[in-house]
Design an enzyme around this catalytic site. Structure first.
Site, PDB file in Angstrom:
ATOM      1  N   LYS A 117      38.871  43.756  65.958  1.00 35.94           N
ATOM      2  CA  LYS A 117      39.149  45.054  64.607  1.00 35.94           C
ATOM      3  C   LYS A 117      38.466  44.962  63.766  1.00 35.94           C
ATOM      4  O   LYS A 117      37.217  45.537  63.867  1.00 35.94           O
ATOM      5  CB  LYS A 117      40.454  44.613  63.980  1.00 35.94           C
ATOM      6  CG  LYS A 117      40.648  45.967  63.179  1.00 35.94           C
ATOM      7  CD  LYS A 117      42.246  46.548  63.081  1.00 35.94           C
ATOM      8  CE  LYS A 117      43.066  45.370  62.231  1.00 35.94           C
ATOM      9  NZ  LYS A 117      42.580  45.339  60.201  1.00 35.94           N
ATOM     10  N   SER A 118      37.272  43.285  63.028  1.00 34.38           N
ATOM     11  CA  SER A 118      36.436  44.024  61.867  1.00 34.38           C
ATOM     12  C   SER A 118      35.444  44.298  62.716  1.00 34.38           C
ATOM     13  O   SER A 118      34.252  44.298  62.086  1.00 34.38           O
ATOM     14  CB  SER A 118      36.746  41.754  61.456  1.00 34.38           C
ATOM     15  OG  SER A 118      38.638  41.643  61.184  1.00 34.38           O
TER      16      SER A 118
ATOM     17  N   GLY B  80      43.038  48.853  55.631  1.00 38.14           N
ATOM     18  CA  GLY B  80      42.231  48.765  54.485  1.00 38.14           C
ATOM     19  C   GLY B  80      40.700  48.929  54.390  1.00 38.14           C
ATOM     20  O   GLY B  80      40.149  48.380  53.287  1.00 38.14           O
TER      21      GLY B  80
ATOM     22  N   ARG C 136      48.087  50.590  48.716  1.00 36.77           N
ATOM     23  CA  ARG C 136      47.738  49.331  48.414  1.00 36.77           C
ATOM     24  C   ARG C 136      46.025  49.133  47.220  1.00 36.77           C
ATOM     25  O   ARG C 136      45.117  50.147  46.926  1.00 36.77           O
ATOM     26  CB  ARG C 136      46.632  49.230  49.812  1.00 36.77           C
ATOM     27  CG  ARG C 136      47.358  48.920  50.418  1.00 36.77           C
ATOM     28  CD  ARG C 136      47.189  48.454  52.505  1.00 36.77           C
ATOM     29  NE  ARG C 136      46.314  46.851  52.107  1.00 36.77           N
ATOM     30  CZ  ARG C 136      45.458  46.269  53.230  1.00 36.77           C
ATOM     31  NH1 ARG C 136      45.592  46.746  54.161  1.00 36.77           N
ATOM     32  NH2 ARG C 136      45.245  45.705  52.855  1.00 36.77           N
TER      33      ARG C 136
ATOM     34  N   GLN D 132      36.520  42.014  51.996  1.00 32.15           N
ATOM     35  CA  GLN D 132      36.541  43.068  52.765  1.00 32.15           C
ATOM     36  C   GLN D 132      35.499  43.178  50.946  1.00 32.15           C
ATOM     37  O   GLN D 132      34.802  44.491  50.967  1.00 32.15           O
ATOM     38  CB  GLN D 132      38.336  43.905  52.255  1.00 32.15           C
ATOM     39  CG  GLN D 132      38.486  43.915  53.622  1.00 32.15           C
ATOM     40  CD  GLN D 132      39.892  44.556  53.472  1.00 32.15           C
ATOM     41  OE1 GLN D 132      40.502  44.955  52.402  1.00 32.15           O
ATOM     42  NE2 GLN D 132      40.861  44.549  54.704  1.00 32.15           N
TER      43      GLN D 132
ATOM     44  N   ASP E 146      44.873  36.826  58.236  1.00 39.12           N
ATOM     45  CA  ASP E 146      45.659  37.930  59.028  1.00 39.12           C
ATOM     46  C   ASP E 146      47.403  36.611  59.798  1.00 39.12           C
ATOM     47  O   ASP E 146      47.668  37.447  60.288  1.00 39.12           O
ATOM     48  CB  ASP E 146      45.125  38.483  59.592  1.00 39.12           C
ATOM     49  CG  ASP E 146      44.559  39.459  58.873  1.00 39.12           C
ATOM     50  OD1 ASP E 146      44.603  40.205  57.645  1.00 39.12           O
ATOM     51  OD2 ASP E 146      43.072  39.593  58.883  1.00 39.12           O
TER      52      ASP E 146
ATOM     53  N   LYS F 248      49.287  43.372  51.848  1.00 43.67           N
ATOM     54  CA  LYS F 248      48.514  43.556  53.265  1.00 43.67           C
ATOM     55  C   LYS F 248      49.122  44.278  53.288  1.00 43.67           C
ATOM     56  O   LYS F 248      49.793  45.181  52.869  1.00 43.67           O
ATOM     57  CB  LYS F 248      48.673  42.425  53.831  1.00 43.67           C
ATOM     58  CG  LYS F 248      47.959  41.022  53.984  1.00 43.67           C
ATOM     59  CD  LYS F 248      46.776  40.826  53.720  1.00 43.67           C
ATOM     60  CE  LYS F 248      45.510  40.044  53.718  1.00 43.67           C
ATOM     61  NZ  LYS F 248      44.472  40.068  52.972  1.00 43.67           N
TER      62      LYS F 248
ATOM     63  N   ARG G 154      53.945  40.783  52.644  1.00 46.88           N
ATOM     64  CA  ARG G 154      53.970  40.341  53.899  1.00 46.88           C
ATOM     65  C   ARG G 154      54.936  38.755  54.072  1.00 46.88           C
ATOM     66  O   ARG G 154      55.320  37.810  54.828  1.00 46.88           O
ATOM     67  CB  ARG G 154      52.953  39.675  54.809  1.00 46.88           C
ATOM     68  CG  ARG G 154      51.760  41.194  56.096  1.00 46.88           C
ATOM     69  CD  ARG G 154      50.410  40.186  56.687  1.00 46.88           C
ATOM     70  NE  ARG G 154      50.729  41.440  57.362  1.00 46.88           N
ATOM     71  CZ  ARG G 154      49.103  41.897  57.897  1.00 46.88           C
ATOM     72  NH1 ARG G 154      48.395  41.021  57.331  1.00 46.88           N
ATOM     73  NH2 ARG G 154      49.482  42.803  58.376  1.00 46.88           N
TER      74      ARG G 154
ATOM     75  N   ARG H  99      51.822  43.325  62.418  1.00 44.61           N
ATOM     76  CA  ARG H  99      51.448  41.922  62.835  1.00 44.61           C
ATOM     77  C   ARG H  99      52.865  41.579  62.075  1.00 44.61           C
ATOM     78  O   ARG H  99      53.256  40.345  63.225  1.00 44.61           O
ATOM     79  CB  ARG H  99      50.480  41.011  61.657  1.00 44.61           C
ATOM     80  CG  ARG H  99      48.670  41.318  61.994  1.00 44.61           C
ATOM     81  CD  ARG H  99      48.260  40.437  61.750  1.00 44.61           C
ATOM     82  NE  ARG H  99      46.610  41.402  61.318  1.00 44.61           N
ATOM     83  CZ  ARG H  99      45.958  41.413  62.656  1.00 44.61           C
ATOM     84  NH1 ARG H  99      45.788  41.237  63.729  1.00 44.61           N
ATOM     85  NH2 ARG H  99      44.418  42.274  62.318  1.00 44.61           N
TER      86      ARG H  99
HETATM   87  C1  S3P Z   1      39.263  41.808  56.514  1.00 42.05           C
HETATM   88  C2  S3P Z   1      39.752  40.939  55.738  1.00 42.05           C
HETATM   89  C3  S3P Z   1      40.626  40.808  55.162  1.00 42.05           C
HETATM   90  C4  S3P Z   1      41.553  40.843  56.088  1.00 42.05           C
HETATM   91  C5  S3P Z   1      42.000  42.000  56.761  1.00 42.05           C
HETATM   92  C6  S3P Z   1      39.971  42.378  57.188  1.00 42.05           C
HETATM   93  C7  S3P Z   1      37.531  42.192  57.367  1.00 42.05           C
HETATM   94  O1  S3P Z   1      41.102  41.138  53.959  1.00 42.05           O
HETATM   95  O2  S3P Z   1      43.315  40.577  56.109  1.00 42.05           O
HETATM   96  O3  S3P Z   1      42.929  42.485  57.991  1.00 42.05           O
HETATM   97  O4  S3P Z   1      37.730  43.003  57.978  1.00 42.05           O
HETATM   98  O5  S3P Z   1      37.049  42.284  56.105  1.00 42.05           O
HETATM   99  P1  S3P Z   1      40.658  40.867  52.804  1.00 42.05           P
HETATM  100  O6  S3P Z   1      39.222  40.814  52.630  1.00 42.05           O
HETATM  101  O7  S3P Z   1      41.173  41.703  51.790  1.00 42.05           O
HETATM  102  O8  S3P Z   1      41.086  38.952  52.018  1.00 42.05           O
END
Ligand code: S3P
Length: 440
Positions: A22-23, A95, A123, A169, A322, A349, A353, A395
């Site tokens: 996903k990322s 997010g 959020r 992020q 995650d 999240k 969670r 999740r």
């Molecule tokens: C992600 C960073 C993480 C993770 C999210 C995806 C990303 O969040 O929990 O599911 O793709 O950069 P944080 O950067 O807020 O920890």
């Protein structure tokens, strides 16, 4: 409301490939969108979250074709080629999409508004807005939450910024804004977080300088379209890694999984618990196609294991961020106690969670104590059965589906539609290895 019913106590076995990361899929679309030329994405995650990013880029004038479900071709608009003026951009449950777009859009010439679903609208967004304002961006939030309103036409200047929390992020948003700012932006991380943005920027021909915990990027560099092969998502593989530890008498093999060390904290935790897991890194000659963009991949083999409870090192928390829902399920099946602290981030999240897992574990008869920044679990007794609420969190829903492997009675999981945000086809894949899961 969509729900799962999962039958108790079966075995799992087989060979599977979980969907794309996903990322990495979000980033491939966004960087492809602002690159010069064509970006070819294979193994793309066709989940709702990434589709929100895809639609937002289309709304800003980027031409995107999808010859196949998991094959996406992005014709880049260049750093200054995005178009505004449309309606608010809807990020759905994602997010990552909202926060990375804040960094991408703050330096643009046009105004934009970012909204999302009920969960995303709750959020925190100030963590991204604050450093961007230091760069000269004009951003409004609603008491820290979306809608996020960005006023365009501000020229941004580079900053030196130390992240208050380890967050990929926030780091990524500052780097994306830095790419379009005057001067060299420096970001320092308090602890390592996933580094897909840095790796992928390099694959697009951007110079990213790393020095220990500091990352620097010079503004004004252009991106060159490229091929991004997306590995299978470690965070989706995580459910089957734990499933294997609980119930794979004859082994379960997960193919072509992304094993970037900033993502594989769960592997470390399970090994510390005594899990029987073998990682077969792709050999240099036959390396999975994902390697050229700097994302290591491996096949991972897991067998039913006798797990022991552990005290989780706080340094591993961001590297497994995650995976805690399913880690807590493993902990409940381990002999002895498990303690996680320093995990306050889990409270912001898709849902809280820590609270959602504590509540579900209690329903299943697992002794636990919810702490301000973590969870204590008494493992070893297995699970009863009953009805749980996932609180619309993908999740949490999938983690409790895996718990069925050590349950005495069926588990019913409510509000599961959001599994489609990150793991389309979860039910079919889980059935294919033996889980008795039904979506209603
Ligand atoms: C992600 C960073 C993480 C993770 C999210 C995806 C990303 O969040 O929990 O599911 O793709 O950069 P944080 O950067 O807020 O920890």
């Amino acid at each position: 409301m969509a729900r799962y019913i999962v039958g108790p106590g079966v075995r799992v076995e087989g060979e599977i490939t979980v969907p794309g990361d996903k990322s990495i899929s979000h980033r491939a679309l966004m960087l492809g969108g602002i690159a010069e030329g064509v970006t070819d994405i294979t193994g793309f995650l066709a989940g709702e979250d990434c589709l929100a990013t895809l639609r937002a880029l289309q709304a800003m004038g980027v031409t995107i074709d999808r010859p196949e479900e998991e094959h996406v071709i992005v014709r880049g608009a260049g750093l200054e080629g995005l178009r505004g003026g449309g309606a608010a951009l809807d990020m759905g449950n994602a997010g990552t999409a909202m926060r990375l777009f804040m960094g991408l859009l703050a330096p643009q010439r046009f105004d934009s508004t970012l909204i999302g679903d009920e969960s995303l609208m709750r959020r925190p967004m100030e963590r991204v807005a604050a450093p961007l304002r230091l760069m000269g961006a004009e951003i409004k939030t609603n008491a820290g939450r979306p809608p996020v309103q960005i006023t365009g036409g501000r020229s941004l200047r580079a900053i030196e910024y130390t992240l208050p929390v380890a967050s990929a992020q926030v780091k990524s948003a500052v780097l994306l804004a830095g790419l379009q700012a005057n001067g060299r932006t420096h970001v320092t991380e308090p602890a390592p977080s996933r580094d897909h943005t840095e790796r992928m920027l390099s694959a697009f021909g951007v110079e990213v300088l790393r020095n220990g915990a500091e990352i620097a990027i010079e503004g004004g560099q252009s991106l060159r379209g490229t091929h991004i092969p997306v590995p299978a998502d470690f965070s989706s593989a995580a459910f089957f890694l734990v499933a294997g530890c609980l119930a794979a008498e004859h082994g379960l093999l997960l193919r072509n999984v992304g094993v970037n060390p900033t993502r594989t904290g769960l592997l470390e935790l399970l090994l510390q618990m005594g899990a029987d897991i073998r990682v077969h890194h792709a050999a240099p000659a036959s390396r999975g196609a994902a390697e050229p963009v700097g994302e290591p991949v491996a096949d991972i083999e897991v067998r039913r294991s006798r797990l022991k409870g552990i005290k989780v090192s706080e340094a591993l928390v961001p590297l497994a961020i995650d995976e805690f829902p399913v880690f807590f399920v493993a902990a409940a099946c381990a002999e002895g106690e498990t303690l996680v602290r320093g995990a306050l981030e889990l409270r912001v999240k898709e849902t809280d969670r820590l609270a959602a897992m504590a509540q579900g574990l209690t329903v299943l008869g697992v002794r636990n104590e919810l702490l301000e920044d973590g969870l204590w679990i008494q493992g070893g007794a297995g699970f009863g059965g009953g009805t749980l609420d996932s609180h619309g969190d993908h999740r949490i829903a999938m983690a409790f589906a895996i718990a069925s492997l050590r349950a005495q009675r069926p588990i019913e999981i409510l509000d599961v539609a959001n599994v489609a945000t990150s793991f389309p086809g979860f039910v079919r894949l889980a059935q294919s290895v033996g889980l008795q899961i039904e979506a209603l």
